[in-house]
Write a protein that holds these residues in place. Sequence first.
Motif, PDB file in Angstrom:
ATOM      1  N   ARG A   1       0.679  -1.295   0.281  1.00 39.07           N
ATOM      2  CA  ARG A   1      -0.078   0.146   0.155  1.00 39.07           C
ATOM      3  C   ARG A   1       0.701   0.751  -0.219  1.00 39.07           C
ATOM      4  N   ALA A   2       2.291   1.588   0.333  1.00 38.63           N
ATOM      5  CA  ALA A   2       3.370   2.379   0.487  1.00 38.63           C
ATOM      6  C   ALA A   2       3.324   2.633  -1.052  1.00 38.63           C
ATOM      7  N   GLY A   3       3.223   3.527  -1.495  1.00 32.70           N
ATOM      8  CA  GLY A   3       3.089   4.734  -2.432  1.00 32.70           C
ATOM      9  C   GLY A   3       2.208   4.009  -3.562  1.00 32.70           C
ATOM     10  N   ARG A   4       2.070   4.544  -4.644  1.00 34.52           N
ATOM     11  CA  ARG A   4       1.295   4.968  -6.131  1.00 34.52           C
ATOM     12  C   ARG A   4       1.299   3.347  -6.942  1.00 34.52           C
ATOM     13  N   PRO A   5      -0.118   3.101  -7.313  1.00 33.64           N
ATOM     14  CA  PRO A   5       0.010   1.349  -7.921  1.00 33.64           C
ATOM     15  C   PRO A   5       1.513   0.768  -9.592  1.00 33.64           C
ATOM     16  N   TRP A   6       1.177   2.335 -10.097  1.00 39.01           N
ATOM     17  CA  TRP A   6       1.846   2.588 -11.068  1.00 39.01           C
ATOM     18  C   TRP A   6       3.384   2.311 -10.746  1.00 39.01           C
ATOM     19  N   GLN A   7       3.660   2.996  -9.637  1.00 41.25           N
ATOM     20  CA  GLN A   7       5.389   2.759  -9.276  1.00 41.25           C
ATOM     21  C   GLN A   7       5.488   1.395  -9.156  1.00 41.25           C
ATOM     22  N   SER A   8       4.851  -0.013  -9.150  1.00 41.61           N
ATOM     23  CA  SER A   8       5.569  -1.259  -8.805  1.00 41.61           C
ATOM     24  C   SER A   8       4.973  -2.234 -10.577  1.00 41.61           C
ATOM     25  N   PHE A   9       4.333  -0.864 -11.736  1.00 39.38           N
ATOM     26  CA  PHE A   9       4.099  -1.985 -12.674  1.00 39.38           C
ATOM     27  C   PHE A   9       5.378  -0.581 -13.425  1.00 39.38           C
ATOM     28  N   ALA A  10       6.044   0.410 -12.934  1.00 37.20           N
ATOM     29  CA  ALA A  10       6.762   0.815 -13.427  1.00 37.20           C
ATOM     30  C   ALA A  10       8.395   0.159 -13.721  1.00 37.20           C
ATOM     31  N   LEU A  11       8.181  -0.133 -12.200  1.00 34.70           N
ATOM     32  CA  LEU A  11       9.728  -1.145 -11.891  1.00 34.70           C
ATOM     33  C   LEU A  11       9.892  -2.309 -12.492  1.00 34.70           C
TER      34      LEU A  11
END
Length: 259
Positions: free
Chosen positions: A186-196
């Motif tokens: 839940r930390a950060g925004r969803p797109w950050q995981s997808f981008a990484l």
Amino acid sequence: METLAIALLAFFATGWFVLAGADIGTGMLTPWLGRDDRERRLVLASFAPFFLGNEVWLVATAGVLVGCFPALEGELMSGQFPVLVALLTGWIVRDVGLWSRGRGPGPRWRAGCDTAVACGSWAVALAWGWLLAALLTGRPYAPATGPTAVLTALAVAALFAAHGLGFASLRLTGAPYERARRLVGRAGRPWQSFALTGVLLGGLPLGAGTALPLAERAADPATLGLLVPALLVVTPLLVAVQAWTWHAFRHRVTRPSYL
């Protein structure tokens, strides 16, 4: 022309891993993200508008390989035959499950198709890991074996699954979204995981390419002079269609519409 051919091969391969990795990863986790028939249909609807367009990138990668690097393509076809059979089998099983789900009677049929989607997606991810285990070591002429092959296949499959989770957290709603978000964090925004995970997946074919003798296996200058300009004309059209598709279906899925 050789440099442009290598750049095109890298572009299409990277595009496939980043884009198709989303629907493959989500398909791998369909039974976990969707606990009943309606939820699984919602999960499939999250990537249904994209998977055919994403497969075009793999077809384009294969076309560049066959046309611009025929010697390397021959080595791959003969040396990696068992791996490619596993990859194509998983691809076919997954697509059959997707296309057939709404065409048969009853919940058992749909459950069988959902199983085909999940198992086919796992087969594709593991087969790519198996193939990359050989390519990253510069050995396209023989399948990878031993603990290295197993660990690489599992690591690549896990990366596909993580990429799918990031995509699911961007596309889903309701209980399937909560399950995806729980694993993504839940930390950060969803797109950050997808981008990484997209960056990590995109780096896999680039790393494999640096380990292969692409320049030495390139076609003759006359062939490259014919194919490369044609590919340079077609590529912007492919990118434009892909961008339109992702823009048109950018909103979260709220109902289990399918194909």
